[in-house]
Design a protein around this motif. Structure first.
Motif, PDB file in Angstrom:
ATOM      1  N   GLU A 150       0.832  -1.205   0.000  1.00 57.30           N
ATOM      2  CA  GLU A 150       0.000   0.000   0.000  1.00 57.30           C
ATOM      3  C   GLU A 150       0.868   1.258   0.000  1.00 57.30           C
ATOM      4  OE1 GLU A 150      -3.243   2.202   2.876  1.00 57.30           O
ATOM      5  OE2 GLU A 150      -3.168   0.014   2.871  1.00 57.30           O
ATOM      6  N   GLN A 151       1.910   1.256   0.793  1.00 56.16           N
ATOM      7  CA  GLN A 151       2.818   2.396   0.847  1.00 56.16           C
ATOM      8  C   GLN A 151       3.485   2.607  -0.517  1.00 56.16           C
ATOM      9  OE1 GLN A 151       5.979   1.946   3.698  1.00 56.16           O
ATOM     10  NE2 GLN A 151       6.606   4.073   3.530  1.00 56.16           N
ATOM     11  N   HIS A 152       3.876   1.514  -1.136  1.00 53.22           N
ATOM     12  CA  HIS A 152       4.518   1.613  -2.445  1.00 53.22           C
ATOM     13  C   HIS A 152       3.543   2.151  -3.491  1.00 53.22           C
ATOM     14  CE1 HIS A 152       7.315   0.803  -5.644  1.00 53.22           C
ATOM     15  NE2 HIS A 152       6.392   0.104  -6.269  1.00 53.22           N
ATOM     16  N   VAL A 153       2.310   1.671  -3.486  1.00 59.08           N
ATOM     17  CA  VAL A 153       1.304   2.135  -4.445  1.00 59.08           C
ATOM     18  C   VAL A 153       1.020   3.616  -4.233  1.00 59.08           C
ATOM     19  CG1 VAL A 153      -1.131   1.931  -5.119  1.00 59.08           C
ATOM     20  CG2 VAL A 153       0.267  -0.120  -4.849  1.00 59.08           C
ATOM     21  N   ARG A 154       0.934   4.057  -2.990  1.00 54.83           N
ATOM     22  CA  ARG A 154       0.729   5.475  -2.713  1.00 54.83           C
ATOM     23  C   ARG A 154       1.895   6.309  -3.252  1.00 54.83           C
ATOM     24  NH1 ARG A 154      -1.613   5.649   3.483  1.00 54.83           N
ATOM     25  NH2 ARG A 154      -3.613   4.684   2.981  1.00 54.83           N
ATOM     26  N   GLY A 155       3.105   5.828  -3.025  1.00 56.29           N
ATOM     27  CA  GLY A 155       4.278   6.529  -3.533  1.00 56.29           C
ATOM     28  C   GLY A 155       4.271   6.602  -5.053  1.00 56.29           C
ATOM     29  N   LEU A 156       3.900   5.492  -5.697  1.00 56.52           N
ATOM     30  CA  LEU A 156       3.822   5.487  -7.157  1.00 56.52           C
ATOM     31  C   LEU A 156       2.754   6.450  -7.657  1.00 56.52           C
ATOM     32  CD1 LEU A 156       4.196   1.693  -8.009  1.00 56.52           C
ATOM     33  CD2 LEU A 156       5.844   3.516  -8.426  1.00 56.52           C
ATOM     34  N   SER A 157       1.629   6.487  -6.965  1.00 56.11           N
ATOM     35  CA  SER A 157       0.561   7.405  -7.357  1.00 56.11           C
ATOM     36  C   SER A 157       1.027   8.852  -7.268  1.00 56.11           C
ATOM     37  CB  SER A 157      -0.677   7.211  -6.470  1.00 56.11           C
ATOM     38  OG  SER A 157      -1.222   5.939  -6.649  1.00 56.11           O
ATOM     39  N   GLN A 158       1.712   9.189  -6.192  1.00 55.38           N
ATOM     40  CA  GLN A 158       2.230  10.543  -6.044  1.00 55.38           C
ATOM     41  C   GLN A 158       3.263  10.846  -7.121  1.00 55.38           C
ATOM     42  OE1 GLN A 158       3.640  10.558  -2.027  1.00 55.38           O
ATOM     43  NE2 GLN A 158       1.620  10.980  -1.157  1.00 55.38           N
ATOM     44  N   LEU A 159       4.115   9.874  -7.406  1.00 54.35           N
ATOM     45  CA  LEU A 159       5.137  10.056  -8.436  1.00 54.35           C
ATOM     46  C   LEU A 159       4.503  10.259  -9.805  1.00 54.35           C
ATOM     47  CD1 LEU A 159       8.184  10.059  -9.039  1.00 54.35           C
ATOM     48  CD2 LEU A 159       8.014   7.598  -9.362  1.00 54.35           C
ATOM     49  N   VAL A 160       3.470   9.487 -10.117  1.00 58.14           N
ATOM     50  CA  VAL A 160       2.777   9.623 -11.399  1.00 58.14           C
ATOM     51  C   VAL A 160       2.123  10.998 -11.499  1.00 58.14           C
ATOM     52  CG1 VAL A 160       0.782   8.808 -12.734  1.00 58.14           C
ATOM     53  CG2 VAL A 160       2.422   7.166 -11.820  1.00 58.14           C
ATOM     54  N   GLN A 161       1.488  11.440 -10.435  1.00 63.73           N
ATOM     55  CA  GLN A 161       0.851  12.755 -10.456  1.00 63.73           C
ATOM     56  C   GLN A 161       1.889  13.858 -10.646  1.00 63.73           C
ATOM     57  OE1 GLN A 161      -1.226  12.646  -6.744  1.00 63.73           O
ATOM     58  NE2 GLN A 161      -2.972  11.529  -7.588  1.00 63.73           N
ATOM     59  N   GLN A 162       2.997  13.772  -9.929  1.00 64.62           N
ATOM     60  CA  GLN A 162       4.051  14.774 -10.072  1.00 64.62           C
ATOM     61  C   GLN A 162       4.628  14.749 -11.480  1.00 64.62           C
ATOM     62  OE1 GLN A 162       5.114  17.176  -7.780  1.00 64.62           O
ATOM     63  NE2 GLN A 162       6.137  17.929  -9.607  1.00 64.62           N
ATOM     64  N   THR A 163       4.799  13.559 -12.028  1.00 70.32           N
ATOM     65  CA  THR A 163       5.330  13.420 -13.383  1.00 70.32           C
ATOM     66  C   THR A 163       4.368  14.027 -14.395  1.00 70.32           C
ATOM     67  OG1 THR A 163       6.530  11.424 -12.754  1.00 70.32           O
ATOM     68  CG2 THR A 163       6.149  11.754 -15.103  1.00 70.32           C
ATOM     69  N   GLN A 164       3.077  13.815 -14.203  1.00 71.20           N
ATOM     70  CA  GLN A 164       2.096  14.409 -15.111  1.00 71.20           C
ATOM     71  C   GLN A 164       2.157  15.936 -15.058  1.00 71.20           C
ATOM     72  OE1 GLN A 164      -1.376  12.410 -13.569  1.00 71.20           O
ATOM     73  NE2 GLN A 164      -1.400  10.947 -15.266  1.00 71.20           N
ATOM     74  N   MET A 165       2.300  16.497 -13.871  1.00 72.48           N
ATOM     75  CA  MET A 165       2.416  17.945 -13.748  1.00 72.48           C
ATOM     76  C   MET A 165       3.703  18.437 -14.405  1.00 72.48           C
ATOM     77  SD  MET A 165       0.799  18.873 -10.013  1.00 72.48           S
ATOM     78  CE  MET A 165       2.117  18.121  -9.093  1.00 72.48           C
ATOM     79  N   ASP A 166       4.805  17.714 -14.182  1.00 66.79           N
ATOM     80  CA  ASP A 166       6.087  18.093 -14.790  1.00 66.79           C
ATOM     81  C   ASP A 166       6.008  18.048 -16.312  1.00 66.79           C
ATOM     82  OD1 ASP A 166       7.101  18.376 -12.250  1.00 66.79           O
ATOM     83  OD2 ASP A 166       8.257  16.510 -12.276  1.00 66.79           O
TER      84      ASP A 166
END
Length: 112
Positions: free
Chosen positions: A18-34
């Motif tokens: 769950e922690q890993h999936v949350r981290g991936l979700s945050q990373l994907v969102q940040q990447t989309q913004m970038d």
């Protein structure tokens, strides 16, 4: 009751996933913004330059960024090929590499 009576181990594993999936979700969102930000920047640069200069003539920092992107891609390939039990250390390395790349992009934005 979990399978074979290993409730605690399964709970720890689920928490880790769950922690890993949350981290991936945050990373994907940040990447989309970038990516959105970079696309806007590229469109602006293309409009301003109208194909008058090459990227190397414009700024040598683009070459540095290009090398960092290549390095990040190599690291991502390593993660994809890694065995499932070693993904955490490799993921940390990828996150660090992408973080360095993001910092360099932000520094270039600030310098311009």
């Amino acid at each position: 009751m979990a399978l074979f009576g290993h409730d605690e181990k399964q709970d720890l594993r689920l928490d880790s996933l769950e922690q890993h999936v949350r981290g991936l979700s945050q990373l994907v969102q940040q990447t989309q913004m970038d990516i959105a930000s970079l696309n806007l920047t590229v469109m602006s640069i293309q409009t301003q330059l109208a194909d008058k200069l090459s990227a190397k003539e414009l700024d040598p920092a683009f070459e540095t960024l290009n090398n960092e992107i290549k390095s990040a891609r190599v690291e991502l390939d390593r993660v994809s090929e890694a065995a499932s039990d070693t993904w955490q250390p490799l993921q940390a390395g990828v996150s660090e590499s992408l973080s360095r790349l993001r910092e360099q992009v932000e520094q270039l934005k600030a310098d311009k």
